[in-house]
Write a protein that holds these residues in place. Structure first.
Motif, mmCIF file in Angstrom:
data_model
loop_
_atom_site.group_PDB
_atom_site.id
_atom_site.type_symbol
_atom_site.label_atom_id
_atom_site.label_comp_id
_atom_site.label_asym_id
_atom_site.label_seq_id
_atom_site.Cartn_x
_atom_site.Cartn_y
_atom_site.Cartn_z
ATOM 1 N N GLY A 287 -104.351 73.499 -19.030
ATOM 2 C CA GLY A 287 -104.452 72.578 -18.037
ATOM 3 C C GLY A 287 -106.121 71.802 -18.503
ATOM 4 O O GLY A 287 -106.243 70.744 -18.710
ATOM 5 N N ILE A 288 -107.106 72.755 -18.862
ATOM 6 C CA ILE A 288 -108.208 72.274 -19.631
ATOM 7 C C ILE A 288 -108.160 71.497 -20.804
ATOM 8 O O ILE A 288 -108.704 70.511 -20.837
ATOM 9 C CB ILE A 288 -109.385 73.508 -19.577
ATOM 10 C CG1 ILE A 288 -109.821 73.982 -18.320
ATOM 11 C CG2 ILE A 288 -110.539 72.998 -20.399
ATOM 12 C CD1 ILE A 288 -110.525 75.440 -18.267
ATOM 13 N N PHE A 289 -107.488 72.278 -21.742
ATOM 14 C CA PHE A 289 -107.294 71.582 -23.206
ATOM 15 C C PHE A 289 -106.586 70.407 -22.856
ATOM 16 O O PHE A 289 -106.721 69.170 -23.733
ATOM 17 C CB PHE A 289 -107.167 72.536 -24.145
ATOM 18 C CG PHE A 289 -108.012 73.629 -24.597
ATOM 19 C CD1 PHE A 289 -109.058 73.181 -25.314
ATOM 20 C CD2 PHE A 289 -107.906 74.872 -24.031
ATOM 21 C CE1 PHE A 289 -110.130 73.932 -25.625
ATOM 22 C CE2 PHE A 289 -108.743 75.723 -24.484
ATOM 23 C CZ PHE A 289 -109.977 75.580 -25.151
ATOM 24 N N ASN A 290 -105.497 70.192 -22.149
ATOM 25 C CA ASN A 290 -104.488 68.973 -22.219
ATOM 26 C C ASN A 290 -105.530 68.006 -21.252
ATOM 27 O O ASN A 290 -105.280 66.767 -21.933
ATOM 28 C CB ASN A 290 -103.257 69.376 -21.376
ATOM 29 C CG ASN A 290 -102.358 68.617 -21.472
ATOM 30 O OD1 ASN A 290 -101.904 68.313 -22.741
ATOM 31 N ND2 ASN A 290 -101.657 68.060 -20.467
ATOM 32 N N SER A 291 -106.160 68.257 -20.557
ATOM 33 C CA SER A 291 -107.049 67.352 -19.800
ATOM 34 C C SER A 291 -108.093 66.684 -20.881
ATOM 35 O O SER A 291 -108.457 65.592 -20.946
ATOM 36 C CB SER A 291 -107.665 67.800 -18.442
ATOM 37 O OG SER A 291 -106.896 68.408 -17.777
ATOM 38 N N ALA A 292 -108.683 67.774 -21.625
ATOM 39 C CA ALA A 292 -109.627 67.117 -22.554
ATOM 40 C C ALA A 292 -108.986 66.151 -23.585
ATOM 41 O O ALA A 292 -109.332 65.102 -23.968
ATOM 42 C CB ALA A 292 -110.025 68.202 -23.415
ATOM 43 N N GLN A 293 -107.800 66.641 -23.963
ATOM 44 C CA GLN A 293 -107.037 65.882 -25.041
ATOM 45 C C GLN A 293 -106.773 64.408 -24.383
ATOM 46 O O GLN A 293 -106.799 63.411 -24.967
ATOM 47 C CB GLN A 293 -105.749 66.476 -25.371
ATOM 48 C CG GLN A 293 -104.692 65.648 -26.270
ATOM 49 C CD GLN A 293 -103.302 66.008 -26.309
ATOM 50 O OE1 GLN A 293 -102.904 66.598 -25.006
ATOM 51 N NE2 GLN A 293 -102.651 65.853 -27.371
ATOM 52 N N LEU A 294 -106.388 64.296 -23.136
ATOM 53 C CA LEU A 294 -105.826 63.082 -22.503
ATOM 54 C C LEU A 294 -107.200 61.975 -22.400
ATOM 55 O O LEU A 294 -107.156 60.882 -22.654
ATOM 56 C CB LEU A 294 -105.391 63.293 -21.207
ATOM 57 C CG LEU A 294 -104.179 63.980 -21.190
ATOM 58 C CD1 LEU A 294 -103.415 64.234 -19.696
ATOM 59 C CD2 LEU A 294 -103.055 63.147 -21.869
ATOM 60 N N LEU A 295 -108.362 62.778 -22.197
ATOM 61 C CA LEU A 295 -109.463 62.080 -21.898
ATOM 62 C C LEU A 295 -110.117 61.502 -23.343
ATOM 63 O O LEU A 295 -110.431 60.393 -23.580
ATOM 64 C CB LEU A 295 -110.805 63.251 -21.294
ATOM 65 C CG LEU A 295 -112.075 62.446 -21.191
ATOM 66 C CD1 LEU A 295 -112.051 61.202 -20.065
ATOM 67 C CD2 LEU A 295 -113.143 63.398 -20.895
ATOM 68 N N LEU A 296 -109.885 62.279 -24.248
ATOM 69 C CA LEU A 296 -110.424 61.878 -25.689
ATOM 70 C C LEU A 296 -109.242 60.772 -26.138
ATOM 71 O O LEU A 296 -109.753 60.023 -26.916
ATOM 72 C CB LEU A 296 -110.259 63.084 -26.551
ATOM 73 C CG LEU A 296 -111.374 63.875 -26.402
ATOM 74 C CD1 LEU A 296 -111.133 65.238 -26.968
ATOM 75 C CD2 LEU A 296 -112.769 63.513 -26.915
ATOM 76 N N ALA A 297 -108.178 60.692 -25.687
ATOM 77 C CA ALA A 297 -107.199 59.719 -26.213
ATOM 78 C C ALA A 297 -107.411 58.206 -25.724
ATOM 79 O O ALA A 297 -106.649 57.454 -26.150
ATOM 80 C CB ALA A 297 -105.712 60.403 -25.545
ATOM 81 N N THR A 298 -108.534 58.229 -24.809
ATOM 82 C CA THR A 298 -108.710 57.012 -24.442
ATOM 83 C C THR A 298 -109.400 56.188 -25.709
ATOM 84 O O THR A 298 -109.638 54.615 -25.625
ATOM 85 C CB THR A 298 -109.799 56.892 -23.221
ATOM 86 O OG1 THR A 298 -111.018 57.754 -23.652
ATOM 87 C CG2 THR A 298 -109.118 57.528 -21.976
ATOM 88 N N THR A 299 -109.794 56.796 -26.615
ATOM 89 C CA THR A 299 -110.289 56.054 -27.895
ATOM 90 C C THR A 299 -109.131 55.215 -28.599
ATOM 91 O O THR A 299 -109.499 54.369 -29.350
ATOM 92 C CB THR A 299 -110.724 57.179 -28.772
ATOM 93 O OG1 THR A 299 -109.887 58.100 -29.066
ATOM 94 C CG2 THR A 299 -111.926 57.952 -28.220
ATOM 95 N N GLN A 300 -107.891 55.483 -28.116
ATOM 96 C CA GLN A 300 -107.034 54.647 -28.611
ATOM 97 C C GLN A 300 -106.904 53.250 -28.090
ATOM 98 O O GLN A 300 -106.077 52.538 -28.684
ATOM 99 C CB GLN A 300 -105.417 55.508 -28.527
ATOM 100 C CG GLN A 300 -105.556 56.896 -28.993
ATOM 101 C CD GLN A 300 -104.270 57.639 -28.632
ATOM 102 O OE1 GLN A 300 -103.251 56.838 -28.097
ATOM 103 N NE2 GLN A 300 -104.271 58.832 -28.644
#
Length: 334
Positions: free
Chosen positions: A52-65
């Motif tokens: 959950g932690i790494f998946n949430s971090a990925q989704l947060l970083l995906a806002t750069t798209q």
């Protein structure tokens, strides 16, 4: 009579698209359940938490798209009807890789902060840095998905998503089994890799060779896409912030039990029902965007969509309301 036939034809297309993408989302949910079950059985609660932690971090970083997945659909759909599709496709693809590259840089720079804030030290910095691979591929994948939706290639789009999810699950299970706790980040990356491979195999978007665009031309052509994407990203962030503020307020004034009841109801009513709206939007958004220069066509499309959705949702609500206690017991508990 002709108008009636046209409406029936459009309704058939929308219902077909709804069935196609509804099935795809159901498959995605099912694969997600199986993946979480594997993590829970093989890695326990610690593994579920780390995932959950790494998946949430990925989704947060995906806002750069900058929400390229949806912001580019409008321009692609309009270009399809104006004869400038080739330039639009190349512009979206270039911006996909540029935004992905920016996401990689931000991920690498912010990895120590994620590690420090999440785990209290810098030991997990390499794992967060590896998420840059997923961020790059997700951005490129978003551009390809927008192109496929904007050109109304809905079946290949649904198939690529389905194959990507299934292949991602097939790759995740042996990774989890053999690598155990070290598998969390590779599993997150594997989903981005399989999704991108699947869409490369099925995209088949016909484009002619085009001269390389200068940075100025790329900025001019991609400007409207980026502006719309920024607005969409801000709206999504504000939605999550307001949801968090409300949950925090409810927790303070009511308690954790009230928050649990709210989250359960929200999931059932908004997210599960949202599958229908999301499936319908896949076809409707493209049709509405392509009719942008024609206000009358837009009004007709909106009226048709509202009538169709009312006809679909109303019977579901009539069934859901009396059987909601049973649905709650099946999905959660008494």
């Amino acid at each position: 009579m002709t108008g009636h036939k046209a409406r029936n034809s459009t309704s058939a297309i929308v219902i077909k698209a709804m069935g196609l993408f509804g099935s795809m989302q159901a498959l995605t949910i099912l694969c997600g359940i199986v993946r979480v079950k594997c993590v829970a059985l093989l890695l326990g609660t610690t593994g579920v938490g780390l995932f959950g932690i790494f998946n949430s971090a990925q989704l947060l970083l995906a806002t750069t798209q900058l929400n390229l997945r949806y912001s580019a659909v409008r321009d692609i759909a309009q270009a399809s009807s104006s004869g400038t599709l080739n330039d639009a496709i190349h512009t979206v693809r270039r911006w996909g890789w540029l935004l992905g590259s920016a996401g990689v840089i931000i991920t690498l720079l912010s990895a120590p902060l994620f590690s420090l804030y999440t785990f209290g030290d810098l030991s997990s910095t390499p794992q967060f840095m590896l998420l840059a691979i997923a961020i790059l591929l997700m951005a490129a994948n978003s551009g390809e998905q927008a192109i496929m939706q904007g050109t109304n290639r809905l079946k290949p789009l649904a198939l690529s998503s389905a194959w990507g999810v299934v292949a991602g699950l097939a790759a995740a299970i042996p990774l989890i089994y053999f690598l155990r706790m070290r598998s969390i980040v590779p599993v997150v990356i594997s989903y981005a890799v399989t999704q991108y491979i699947a869409i490369l195999c099925l995209r088949q978007t016909p484009t002619r060779p085009t001269p390389a665009l200068s940075l100025r031309q790329l900025w001019v052509k991609g400007g409207p896409i980026l502006r719309l994407g920024i607005y969409m990203t801000i709206a999504a962030i504000l939605k999550e912030v307001m949801n968090y503020v409300f949950i925090a307020y409810l927790n303070c004034t009511g308690g954790t039990e009230e928050v649990g009841l709210y989250q359960s109801g929200y999931t059932v009513v908004v997210r599960y029902m949202g599958v229908i709206f999301s499936a319908v939007t896949m076809e409707f958004y493209t049709r509405l965007a392509s009719s942008n220069p024609h206000p009358h066509r837009q009004i007709v499309a909106l009226r048709h969509e509202l009538l169709l959705l009312t006809g679909i949702i109303t019977p579901l609500l009539v069934i859901f309301i009396p059987f909601s206690p049973l649905a709650i017991r099946l999905l959660y508990s008494s």
